[in-house]
Scaffold this active site. Structure first.
Site, PDB file in Angstrom:
ATOM      1  N   THR A 145       0.816  -1.212   0.000  1.00  0.00           N
ATOM      2  CA  THR A 145       0.000   0.000   0.000  1.00  0.00           C
ATOM      3  C   THR A 145       0.850   1.262   0.000  1.00  0.00           C
ATOM      4  O   THR A 145       0.395   2.321  -0.404  1.00  0.00           O
ATOM      5  CB  THR A 145      -0.936   0.034   1.227  1.00  0.00           C
ATOM      6  OG1 THR A 145      -0.153  -0.117   2.412  1.00  0.00           O
ATOM      7  CG2 THR A 145      -1.953  -1.078   1.169  1.00  0.00           C
ATOM      8  N   SER A 179       8.113   4.681   6.635  1.00  0.00           N
ATOM      9  CA  SER A 179       7.105   5.376   7.423  1.00  0.00           C
ATOM     10  C   SER A 179       7.313   5.180   8.919  1.00  0.00           C
ATOM     11  O   SER A 179       8.305   5.600   9.477  1.00  0.00           O
ATOM     12  CB  SER A 179       5.701   4.925   6.992  1.00  0.00           C
ATOM     13  OG  SER A 179       4.707   5.684   7.633  1.00  0.00           O
ATOM     14  N   ASP A 236       5.212  10.809  12.582  1.00  0.00           N
ATOM     15  CA  ASP A 236       5.887   9.531  12.406  1.00  0.00           C
ATOM     16  C   ASP A 236       7.185   9.703  11.635  1.00  0.00           C
ATOM     17  O   ASP A 236       7.660  10.818  11.411  1.00  0.00           O
ATOM     18  CB  ASP A 236       4.971   8.538  11.713  1.00  0.00           C
ATOM     19  CG  ASP A 236       4.694   8.898  10.261  1.00  0.00           C
ATOM     20  OD1 ASP A 236       4.712  10.099   9.949  1.00  0.00           O
ATOM     21  OD2 ASP A 236       4.466   7.987   9.450  1.00  0.00           O
ATOM     22  N   THR A 292      -8.211   1.107   2.496  1.00  0.00           N
ATOM     23  CA  THR A 292      -7.056   1.681   3.169  1.00  0.00           C
ATOM     24  C   THR A 292      -5.939   1.915   2.148  1.00  0.00           C
ATOM     25  O   THR A 292      -5.696   1.098   1.285  1.00  0.00           O
ATOM     26  CB  THR A 292      -6.575   0.741   4.286  1.00  0.00           C
ATOM     27  OG1 THR A 292      -7.597   0.654   5.277  1.00  0.00           O
ATOM     28  CG2 THR A 292      -5.305   1.247   4.923  1.00  0.00           C
ATOM     29  N   GLU A 339      -7.592   8.710   7.584  1.00  0.00           N
ATOM     30  CA  GLU A 339      -7.558   7.300   7.939  1.00  0.00           C
ATOM     31  C   GLU A 339      -7.401   7.173   9.444  1.00  0.00           C
ATOM     32  O   GLU A 339      -6.765   8.022  10.082  1.00  0.00           O
ATOM     33  CB  GLU A 339      -6.380   6.593   7.254  1.00  0.00           C
ATOM     34  CG  GLU A 339      -6.454   6.610   5.747  1.00  0.00           C
ATOM     35  CD  GLU A 339      -5.314   5.853   5.101  1.00  0.00           C
ATOM     36  OE1 GLU A 339      -5.548   5.276   4.040  1.00  0.00           O
ATOM     37  OE2 GLU A 339      -4.195   5.843   5.659  1.00  0.00           O
ATOM     38  N   GLU A 340      -7.946   6.101   9.996  1.00  0.00           N
ATOM     39  CA  GLU A 340      -7.855   5.897  11.437  1.00  0.00           C
ATOM     40  C   GLU A 340      -6.415   5.658  11.884  1.00  0.00           C
ATOM     41  O   GLU A 340      -6.096   5.762  13.062  1.00  0.00           O
ATOM     42  CB  GLU A 340      -8.726   4.715  11.868  1.00  0.00           C
ATOM     43  CG  GLU A 340      -8.558   3.445  11.059  1.00  0.00           C
ATOM     44  CD  GLU A 340      -7.220   2.766  11.238  1.00  0.00           C
ATOM     45  OE1 GLU A 340      -6.732   2.738  12.378  1.00  0.00           O
ATOM     46  OE2 GLU A 340      -6.673   2.270  10.235  1.00  0.00           O
ATOM     47  N   LYS A 347      -1.147  12.168   3.004  1.00  0.00           N
ATOM     48  CA  LYS A 347      -1.532  12.629   4.332  1.00  0.00           C
ATOM     49  C   LYS A 347      -0.408  13.493   4.874  1.00  0.00           C
ATOM     50  O   LYS A 347       0.726  13.425   4.401  1.00  0.00           O
ATOM     51  CB  LYS A 347      -1.846  11.452   5.253  1.00  0.00           C
ATOM     52  CG  LYS A 347      -0.854  10.313   5.273  1.00  0.00           C
ATOM     53  CD  LYS A 347      -1.409   9.169   6.099  1.00  0.00           C
ATOM     54  CE  LYS A 347      -0.494   7.941   6.078  1.00  0.00           C
ATOM     55  NZ  LYS A 347      -0.647   7.145   4.870  1.00  0.00           N
ATOM     56  N   ARG A 375      -5.234  -6.479  12.197  1.00  0.00           N
ATOM     57  CA  ARG A 375      -5.890  -5.318  12.782  1.00  0.00           C
ATOM     58  C   ARG A 375      -7.377  -5.617  12.956  1.00  0.00           C
ATOM     59  O   ARG A 375      -8.028  -6.119  12.026  1.00  0.00           O
ATOM     60  CB  ARG A 375      -5.705  -4.084  11.898  1.00  0.00           C
ATOM     61  CG  ARG A 375      -4.263  -3.678  11.649  1.00  0.00           C
ATOM     62  CD  ARG A 375      -4.194  -2.216  11.221  1.00  0.00           C
ATOM     63  NE  ARG A 375      -2.958  -1.850  10.563  1.00  0.00           N
ATOM     64  CZ  ARG A 375      -1.799  -1.605  11.159  1.00  0.00           C
ATOM     65  NH1 ARG A 375      -1.716  -1.724  12.471  1.00  0.00           N
ATOM     66  NH2 ARG A 375      -0.730  -1.254  10.467  1.00  0.00           N
TER      67      ARG A 375
END
Length: 544
Positions: free
Chosen positions: A18, A113, A278, A345, A364-365, A377, A497
């Site tokens: 992703t 990330s 992050d 996602t 996104e959560e 983002k 998850r």
């Protein structure tokens, strides 16, 4: 130019996830491994010769070496110019902003990330397209297809480039422009937010903040923005120097891994506001004094208050959220009379909606929010958005959130992560849940009755593309949900998850701890999925 051609053989494991290709550092250090993947990117890009690319990363271990390889390969493949961040540093949002500002063909982001860094940590490579966003599936599939048959790559035989000095130099026929990592991004932020008002707010003496960059990429950005430009006292930004191993920490802005910040905000004489980013700067965590704001609530509150911010004062075209994200923003969209899109996602799914003008804010959560200002983002953008709202409303973080719940109801929400689960056992768990799906509708679990169960499928409203098997949803007649999904961002085993959501409109019942409010759903999730049986775990690795 001394262009060298190396014969090579394919690696079978270069399928981007992703967020690009993520592997342990030791994998990328294998002979030809990085080169194969970079050449595969270059081979599938039409019209690459004569174009401009942007290159930068989060400063993690192997970042500098990888950039030198990429620069020399780009020169050998006919790229005309590369804009690279000073010392190889560029946050992911900054890469997107720079691609868009200078109309580059695309960019290569070097980051894993929120994954740990260092020699024994992780590394990643992601290609972003000309709109500044992550490559869509048709591009990543083309890269992967090329990686499976690649037999040679090209690289310029030349000394390394000085990445520490701003300015232009030549690498063969290619211009390498070392740029200020922060400047273009800061200018974009100043165009969106009321910096004068925020500056007045931060220097009033009545408001204190703490920003934790987790020794990752946002340190220079946060220092320049919050301390130098907006007047926050020196020391307001902590862990601000990017380190190759992130100081031995885990650069993931959640309640577990950003524990230093949590201790400050929940301690004595706590500041009024806290935030963390992050590894590559695209995620954010927002805290008030002894108060945590869930990413789902944060998205909804930004949408509800968008008109207070100069860049969004004309209102929102629409909003979008990933499927596992709580439905809190849906309620805001309904009241505002705008569309709300539910996507799989992965930020790349928001790109078409943003490009088509169908959505303005996305979230996104997994601690990611952003807007149409770029195609990623953006962690510090979210922090500035919150500060702008706080400066206007003159309320505390907790007061703003509770006022929102009173107006819209509270979506109790939590995510339980089981990290580094044996991949075979994780797949068996999902297969077991999937096998039960046809028989779940109508089934009673205590007071909860299953209304639907499905494997989420998304049809893009812009290009008609279909993405299937994006997560198992179990919905109940009262609006509660349980979602099961395997994450594609880790490099060891599998991350399971489980997302839990329950809506509470009664203000008298909005003060429970989320784990208590969701207790029955947590038990139902274990009953359906047999989590302990399949994973061997008594509890999640991380609860957010």
């Amino acid at each position: 130019m001394d262009i060298q051609t190396f014969d090579t053989t394919p690696f079978p494991d270069q399928k981007p996830g992703t967020s690009g290709l993520r592997k342990a550092v030791s994998v990328f250090q294998k002979p030809h491994y990085l080169e194969n993947f970079i050449q595969s990117i270059f081979d599938i890009l039409e019209g690459l010769q004569g174009q401009t690319l942007v290159v930068g990363g989060d400063g993690r271990y192997y970042n500098r070496q990888a950039i030198q390889i990429i620069l020399k390969m780009a020169a050998a493949n006919g790229v005309a110019r590369i804009k690279v961040g000073q010392d190889g540093i560029l946050s992911t949002p900054a890469v997107s902003a720079i691609i868009r500002k200078y109309q580059a063909l695309g960019g290569i982001v070097l980051s894993a990330s929120h994954n740990p860094g260092g020699p024994k940590g992780d590394f990643g490579v992601k290609y972003n397209i000309s709109n500044g966003g992550p490559a869509p599936e048709k591009v990543t599939e083309a890269i992967y297809a090329r990686s499976k048959v690649i037999d040679k790559y090209y690289i310029l035989n030349a000394p390394d480039v000085d990445l520490g000095t701003l300015g232009e130099s030549k690498l063969g026929e290619m211009v390498v422009e070392v740029i200020d990592s922060v400047q273009d991004y800061q200018e974009l932020m100043e165009s969106l937010f009321d910096f004068d008002r925020i500056h007045q707010f931060l220097t009033s003496g009545n408001f204190r903040l703490c920003i934790d960059s987790l020794h990752a990429v946002t340190g220079p950005y946060a220092h320049a923005l919050f301390e130098q430009r907006l007047g926050a006292p020196a020391g307001s930004v902590q862990n601000s120097i990017p380190l190759e191993d992130f100081g031995g920490g885990h650069p993931d802005p959640n309640l577990v891994y950003a524990h230093d910040l949590v201790e400050v905000l929940y301690g004595e004489n706590a500041p009024d506001f806290g935030a963390a980013s992050d590894g590559d700067g695209d995620r954010n965590m927002i805290l008030g004094r002894k108060f945590f704001v869930t990413p789902s609530d944060s998205l909804a509150i930004l949408a509800a208050n968008a008109k207070l911010v100069p860049g969004y004062q004309d209102g929102l075209a629409g909003v979008a959220r990933s499927m596992p994200t709580s439905q809190a923003v849906d309620l805001v969209a309904k009241r505002l009379g705008i569309d709300c899109y539910e996507t799989p996602t992965g930020w790349k799914f928001f790109g078409n909606l943003l490009d088509a003008g169908k959505a303005t804010l996305c979230g996104e959560e997994s601690f990611g929010t952003g807007s149409n200002h770029i195609r990623e983002k953006d962690g510090l953008w979210a922090v500035l958005f919150w500060l702008n709202i706080l400066a206007v409303k003159q309320q505390s973080v907790e007061e703003i959130v509770r006022e929102h719940w009173q107006a819209y109801g509270r979506n109790y929400y939590s995510r339980h992560d089981y990290e580094e689960v044996d991949a075979g056992k994780a797949k068996a768990l999902i297969d077991n849940v999937r096998s039960q799906m046809p028989n779940l509708p109508g089934k009673q679990f205590g007071k909860y009755e299953v209304e639907y169960s499905d494997d989420f499928s998304y049809t893009d409203p812009v290009d008609g593309s279909i993405s299937e098997n994006q997560g198992i949803r179990i919905g109940f007649t009262d609006g509660s949900r349980i979602v099961f999904r395997l994450s594609g961002t880790g490099t060891q085993g599998a991350t399971l998850r489980i997302y839990l959501e329950s809506y509470e409109p009664d203000t008298a019942k909005q003060n429970l701890d989320p784990q208590e409010a969701l207790g029955n759903l947590i038990a139902i999730a274990d009953e359906i999925a047999q989590i302990r049986t399949f994973t061997g775990r008594e509890q999640p690795t991380v609860i957010t």
